[in-house]
Design a protein around this motif. Structure first.
Motif: not given
Length: 125
Positions: A32-34, A65, A71, A73-74
């Motif tokens: 979930g981190s960007q 990812i 927004r 990539n995560f």
């Protein structure tokens, strides 16, 4: 965070993708981190943004990812790529076992090597 080896024969985008895979698998980049932006990473690494975009495309294709329009990539959930990575690893192991068999490496040697490895790592299985 990402170091490029210019002596490596692999394309730069593959090296970048591999480095991020390692960071994700080790948990440095959590689910979930960007991811860093393509533009920022391109500036930090002094390379063309298209190279970074290609690396991110490869990571997305492999399930590491996912992109969110507008927004960035995560990092994906581990289930999306961990099973695939394990299967690739086991396939490479099969190739090594086959080669070892033809070279006369005995089963006992493989078993001892594996047991020794897991003992050093502190795991029993």
């Amino acid at each position: 965070m990402i170091v490029i080896d210019y002596q490596d024969r692999r394309p730069l985008y593959e090296q970048i993708a591999q480095r991020f895979q390692e960071l994700i698998l080790r948990g440095v980049l959590e689910e979930g981190s960007q991811m860093p932006s393509v533009r920022k990473l391109a500036v930090d690494l002094s390379m063309n943004p298209n190279t970074i975009q290609r690396a991110f495309g490869l990571l997305e294709q492999q399930g590491y990812i996912y992109a969110v329009k507008g927004r960035g990539n995560f990092v994906s959930a581990k289930g999306n790529y961990l099973g695939q990575k394990q299967q690739e690893l086991l396939g490479r192991l099969d190739d090594l076992l086959e080669e070892g068999y033809h070279l006369g490496v005995e089963r006992k040697t493989w078993e001892e090597r594996i047991s020794s490895f897991y003992e050093k790592k502190g795991g029993s299985e």
